[in-house]
Design an enzyme around this catalytic site. Structure first.
Site, mmCIF file in Angstrom:
data_model
loop_
_atom_site.group_PDB
_atom_site.id
_atom_site.type_symbol
_atom_site.label_atom_id
_atom_site.label_comp_id
_atom_site.label_asym_id
_atom_site.label_seq_id
_atom_site.Cartn_x
_atom_site.Cartn_y
_atom_site.Cartn_z
ATOM 1 N N CYS A 53 37.317 38.576 45.081
ATOM 2 C CA CYS A 53 36.015 38.979 44.550
ATOM 3 C C CYS A 53 34.948 37.901 44.698
ATOM 4 C CB CYS A 53 36.156 39.355 43.070
ATOM 5 S SG CYS A 53 37.495 40.515 42.745
ATOM 6 N N CYS A 126 33.025 39.042 40.321
ATOM 7 C CA CYS A 126 33.938 39.818 39.499
ATOM 8 C C CYS A 126 33.389 39.973 38.086
ATOM 9 C CB CYS A 126 35.306 39.155 39.478
ATOM 10 S SG CYS A 126 36.609 40.225 38.833
ATOM 11 N N LYS A 128 33.400 39.891 34.708
ATOM 12 C CA LYS A 128 33.030 39.077 33.541
ATOM 13 C C LYS A 128 32.000 38.021 33.899
ATOM 14 C CE LYS A 128 35.978 41.569 31.628
ATOM 15 N NZ LYS A 128 36.412 42.133 32.915
ATOM 16 N N SER A 470 39.380 49.798 32.602
ATOM 17 C CA SER A 470 38.830 49.386 33.884
ATOM 18 C C SER A 470 37.764 50.382 34.310
ATOM 19 C CB SER A 470 39.943 49.343 34.937
ATOM 20 O OG SER A 470 39.398 49.319 36.233
#
Length: 555
Positions: A53, A126, A128, A470
């Site tokens: 990512c 990614c 967060k 998710s």
């Protein structure tokens, strides 16, 4: 640090005797102290070599630095941690994912204060890392630009696009004997063909859309595929140059109007429930009054005008090819769902920045008059099972479900039950003690939901949890139930066989018991031993707030 002390420290940096030590270290970096009277720009990369990512971010950081230097600034790059949701999915390691949001934000904040940057560029990927950067920028409130490092391209299998979502669901199908191991292996080989965030419109790309709607990034750069090296390099250099010139601070792009605009973009693309969790946390850091119900009202009122996986057909590179976020924002401004007068870091308004975007193609992007889905996909539910709220995203499955509870006290127990064929059609799987405090860390339940879908139960089984999902989750799945079980919420006293009703249209999540029975059970409830009561996990558990407030750390 007071403004007077900061000014004195900066004045001394160029030639003052008291800061000779600092200049000596700049010289060791190859930086002429004579340049230090110009803008010093911190470049926060969330690079990690543990996942695809963010793996391109070191190179992007170098291009940002070139842009800063070309504009007369001094670039000072640094790095943060980042946790791979996919690598940790379905394992105890997923507990670290949401916690990493706070650690990343803290690290950027600390670096900004320690080095007194004049401006910041945050390179994110990614999921967060995006909210973490915005939370940090809300705290330090310096001129700032965020650049998203780009999505992965979809894989291809037998003439169709495939993503990591297909792999997870194929795992469930293979477990039940619906496909062979050879089929799963074939899919695994092609699903993730290169660098970038997960290709579907899962949480990471949901937050990329939010960045554009906030106006804190160069609109249109975010969804350029990560492997389009030439375009990405040019965007990174332009971002660095912009940051060196920028004088407007981050709070202007993190006010109430901007956050509601971001919610509209998330909703219009069928984005992840995690988007609401993160916007609430960002609002708290920016001291903006904003509630779960207010964000959910935008989510419910905004038609879905993009056909994106998991609830639609296409992936991020298709959205970019069809006009991307400029086209999306232009349509939402036209329909009054986004306030087009909101500013952007480029100095224009959102309306001005997207005025020349093309029209929706009617395949990936749709008009508001003929949307992909006329009603919103994100909804907040309340009731005696979730007095403080819960969240559901309609990505497959029905709008009403009534059935008997099948209760599990961990994700692993629920996943094993589904894989063993214990879960029957009509059930409501309840997974508890997976909330922010209970987990700790509010794990995603993708291993459970993918197994449900893979087993062919996606349209007949619902799930209720104080954990989260998710962005790849689909089916009637209700998460973020608050109060969570570890804090004595009613979900803690549900028993196997209790009837539960999920009614999206009525916005209700109901445990079909009398008030007296619920009260009696709660009076007899005791907190069971919880895992991971040490180190950073214990500190997080002790300080984390409710998911309905963004799961913030309470100081």
């Amino acid at each position: 640090m007071s403004d007077a002390l900061r000014r004195r420290a900066r004045e001394g940096l160029v030639s003052g005797a008291e800061r000779a030590g600092a200049r000596a270290h700049f010289r060791a970096l190859g930086i002429d102290p004579g340049r230090l009277d110009g803008p010093i720009v911190g470049i926060a990369s969330t690079w990690t070599g543990t996942m695809p990512c963010n793996v391109n971010q070191l190179e992007l950081s170098e291009h940002v630095a070139r842009g800063v230097a070309a504009a007369g600034g001094v670039p000072l790059p640094f790095n943060t941690i980042a946790v791979s949701d996919n690598q940790s999915q379905g394992t105890p390691g997923m507990r670290a994912s949401l916690i990493s949001r706070e650690v990343i934000a803290d690290s950027i904040e600390l670096m900004a204060h320690a080095h007194d940057f004049d401006a910041l560029v945050c390179i994110v990927g990614c999921d967060k890392t995006v909210p973490a950067a915005l939370m940090a920028l809300a705290r330090v409130d310096k001129p700032s630009v965020v650049i998203y490092s780009g999505p992965m391209r979809a894989g291809r299998l037998r003439g169709r696009e495939v993503t990591i979502q297909d792999v997870w669901e194929a795992v469930g199908a293979e477990e039940r004997g619906l496909i062979g191991r050879d089929d799963l292996d074939e899919l695994e080989l092609v699903a993730c063909p290169g660098p970038g965030t997960c290709a579907g419109h899962f949480t990471a790309n949901t937050m990329a859309v939010a960045l554009d709607c906030l106006g804190i990034t160069r609109i249109g750069d975010g969804l350029v595929p990560a492997d389009d090296l030439e375009t990405r390099a040019a965007a990174a250099e332009a971002t660095g140059a912009l940051a060196a010139r920028l004088r407007t601070t981050a709070h202007r792009f993190l006010d109430r109007r901007a956050l509601l605009n971001a919610m509209a973009g998330i909703a219009a693309t069928g984005g992840s429930t995690n988007g609401i969790l993160h916007l609430l946390a960002i609002a708290r850091e920016a001291e903006v009054p904003l509630t779960l119900d207010e964000l959910a009202a935008v989510g419910a009122a905004t038609p879905v005008i993009a056909s994106l996986a998991p609830s639609g057909r296409y992936v991020a590179e298709d959205l970019h090819r069809a006009g991307g976020t400029p086209c999306l924002i232009r349509e939402l401004v036209h329909g009054g769902h986004i306030d087009g007068s909101a500013p952007t870091v480029a100095g224009t308004t959102l309306a001005e920045a997207t005025r020349d975007a093309g029209a929706p193609d009617g395949e990936v992007l749709f008009t508001l008059e003929a949307p992909f889905k006329a009603t919103g996909a994100l909804h907040a539910l309340r009731g005696n099972l979730a007095p403080d709220g819960s969240l559901v995203k309609l990505a497959g499955g029905g709008r009403v479900h009534h059935g008997p509870a099948l209760v599990f006290d961990s994700e692993e127990a629920a996943t094993e039950a589904v894989r063993a064929g214990v879960v029957a059609a009509g059930a409501v799987i309840v997974v508890r003690y997976e909330g922010p405090a209970g987990g700790p860390g509010m794990r995603e339940m993708l291993s459970v939901t993918a197994s449900v879908v893979g087993a062919g139960l996606g349209d007949s089984v619902a799930l209720v949890t104080d954990g989260r999902f998710s962005g790849a989750t689909r089916g009637l799945m209700v998460g973020h139930v608050t109060p969570e079980a570890a804090r004595g919420g009613p979900i803690a006293i549900v028993r196997d066989g209790d009837e539960i009703t999920i009614d999206v249209d009525a916005k209700r999540l109901t445990l079909e018991l009398s008030d007296d029975e619920i009260t009696q059970r709660l009076a007899g409830w005791t907190l069971p031993p919880l895992p991971y009561d040490f180190g950073v996990f214990a500190r997080y558990r002790a300080r984390v707030g409710s998911a309905s407030e963004g799961a913030p750390l309470l100081v």
